[in-house]
Structure formats: C-alpha cells, structure tokens
Design an enzyme around this catalytic site. Structure first.
Site, mmCIF file in Angstrom:
data_model
loop_
_atom_site.group_PDB
_atom_site.id
_atom_site.type_symbol
_atom_site.label_atom_id
_atom_site.label_comp_id
_atom_site.label_asym_id
_atom_site.label_seq_id
_atom_site.Cartn_x
_atom_site.Cartn_y
_atom_site.Cartn_z
ATOM 1 N N ASP A 87 -32.826 30.352 15.859
ATOM 2 C CA ASP A 87 -31.922 31.429 16.252
ATOM 3 C C ASP A 87 -31.202 31.966 15.028
ATOM 4 O O ASP A 87 -31.009 31.265 14.027
ATOM 5 C CB ASP A 87 -30.887 30.906 17.263
ATOM 6 C CG ASP A 87 -31.481 30.777 18.653
ATOM 7 O OD1 ASP A 87 -32.080 31.751 19.144
ATOM 8 O OD2 ASP A 87 -31.343 29.687 19.237
ATOM 9 N N HIS A 134 -38.527 36.575 22.187
ATOM 10 C CA HIS A 134 -37.585 35.710 21.464
ATOM 11 C C HIS A 134 -37.910 34.229 21.714
ATOM 12 O O HIS A 134 -38.021 33.438 20.765
ATOM 13 C CB HIS A 134 -36.155 36.034 21.914
ATOM 14 C CG HIS A 134 -35.100 35.089 21.396
ATOM 15 N ND1 HIS A 134 -34.263 35.407 20.345
ATOM 16 C CD2 HIS A 134 -34.742 33.832 21.793
ATOM 17 C CE1 HIS A 134 -33.446 34.387 20.115
ATOM 18 N NE2 HIS A 134 -33.714 33.416 20.984
ATOM 19 N N GLU A 135 -38.034 33.880 22.980
ATOM 20 C CA GLU A 135 -38.264 32.462 23.303
ATOM 21 C C GLU A 135 -39.618 31.994 22.759
ATOM 22 O O GLU A 135 -39.746 30.869 22.277
ATOM 23 C CB GLU A 135 -38.163 32.238 24.816
ATOM 24 C CG GLU A 135 -36.786 32.556 25.429
ATOM 25 C CD GLU A 135 -35.631 31.747 24.833
ATOM 26 O OE1 GLU A 135 -35.879 30.701 24.206
ATOM 27 O OE2 GLU A 135 -34.469 32.174 24.996
ATOM 28 N N HIS A 158 -39.429 30.984 19.178
ATOM 29 C CA HIS A 158 -39.042 29.594 18.905
ATOM 30 C C HIS A 158 -40.273 28.691 18.858
ATOM 31 O O HIS A 158 -40.368 27.792 18.015
ATOM 32 C CB HIS A 158 -38.085 29.080 19.980
ATOM 33 C CG HIS A 158 -36.703 29.651 19.884
ATOM 34 N ND1 HIS A 158 -35.996 29.692 18.708
ATOM 35 C CD2 HIS A 158 -35.884 30.202 20.836
ATOM 36 C CE1 HIS A 158 -34.801 30.241 18.927
ATOM 37 N NE2 HIS A 158 -34.716 30.565 20.205
HETATM 38 ZN ZN LIG Z 1 -33.006 31.471 20.948
#
Ligand SMILES: [Zn+2]
Length: 190
Positions: free
Chosen positions: A125, A115-116, A119
C-alpha cells in the site's frame, strides 16, 4: 527413382512454404519464463466480470506475467459483504482477494479489484492520496475511480516477476495480509 526425387522436391517446397509462413505469421516470441497466474472467479459472484477487466489491465501494463482465467487457482477471488476488501498473498502471484460489496458501492469496484490484485503481484500500500497511483487505494477518496497502475507501479511488478531485482523480489514475494485500504488512513503529508 523418379518418384522418389519428385517426392523430395515437393517436400522441400512444402518446407519452404512452411518456413515462409512461419516468418510471416508467427512473431517469434522471446524465450521467457513468464509466470501464468490462474485466477478463479467461481466465488467472485457479481465481481467475476470485473476480475476479468482487472486481469486485462494488469496484463496490458506488465511483462513477465499473465493473468489467465479458468486454468487453475493461483488466485482465488471472493465476493464478501462487510468487513472490508482485502488481499492475502501467500507468495508472489499466489493468494486470495476479497471484495466487499458494500465498499464497492462507495469506491470504484474495478479500482478496488486491480488494487487488491496488485498486492498479490507484490505491491504494498501507498496511502498518499494520489489518484494516479493504484496502490493509494481509498486514500484518494471515493471520487477516484482510476483502475490503472502507474508506470512505476507496473514496472515494479514486471521487475518482480522478472526476478532481476533480488531485493525487491524478496520483499514482494513473501506472505502478507493487506487490509484497511478502503477507506485508507490518510497519510501524513511531509
Ligand atoms: Zn491495499
């Protein structure tokens, strides 16, 4: 004269052999300007291995970029304790990711990591509680361990790195800080 001619024949045969070998072995790669994102795990502590898994997931799911270890520091990955996992993107494919050891005991460490990194790869998000999405983060709850981007998420990253969608590229390439994904504020349904 004779020697020279034989030499040419041998050389020609060798060239043919090489050409044949080339066709058989080397699958001609498409000419592309794929970006190599070198990630550095020297400060990732116990999360170094998970970073490698996350890199493989993104590499398998996308085109136009390759996450690669030990070649530089486009992306630095840190292990921290407390304060929450987060990502700082300085530009598309560049930045820093911080993984909170405490959160990684509640949520899937691999899901947090992918997830990170998402980014850094240009994704925002999307706290809609959907576990099939990677960027729903902690809104999908601690039981959600899915570490894979959806097809839509993966394609968006591929398109960003292809540079074919100017608007998305502009949106995805800017500097930004992404915090508070674990847990995430539940999205308003509607
Ligand atoms: Zn996030």
């Amino acid at each position: 004269m004779m020697t020279s001619r034989i030499g040419r024949v041998v050389a020609a045969s060798a060239a043919t052999a090489v050409a044949t070998l080339g066709v058989t072995v080397a699958n001609p790669a498409p000419a592309s300007a794929a970006m190599t994102i070198c990630y550095n795990t020297s400060q990732a502590g116990s999360f170094a291995g998970i970073a490698g898994q996350a890199a493989s997931i993104w590499n398998n799911a996308t085109t136009n970029l390759t996450l690669s270890a030990n070649c530089g520091s486009n992306l630095r990955i840190y292990q921290i304790t407390g304060g929450g996992s987060y990502a700082i993107r300085t530009s598309l494919g560049n930045g820093r990711v911080y993984i909170d050891t405490q959160q990684a005991q509640q949520y899937s460490p691999l899901r947090i990591m992918t997830h990170e990194i998402g980014h850094i790869l240009g994704l925002p998000d999307n706290y809609n509680g959907n576990c099939s999405l990677l960027m729903s983060g902690g809104s999908a709850g601690t039981s959600c361990t899915n570490p894979y981007p959806s097809t839509t998420e993966a394609n968006r990253v591929s398109n960003l790195f292809a540079g074919t969608r100017a608007a998305e590229r502009a949106e995805g390439s800017g500097s930004a800080v992404f915090r508070d994904s674990w847990p995430a504020v539940a999205a308003t349904v509607g």
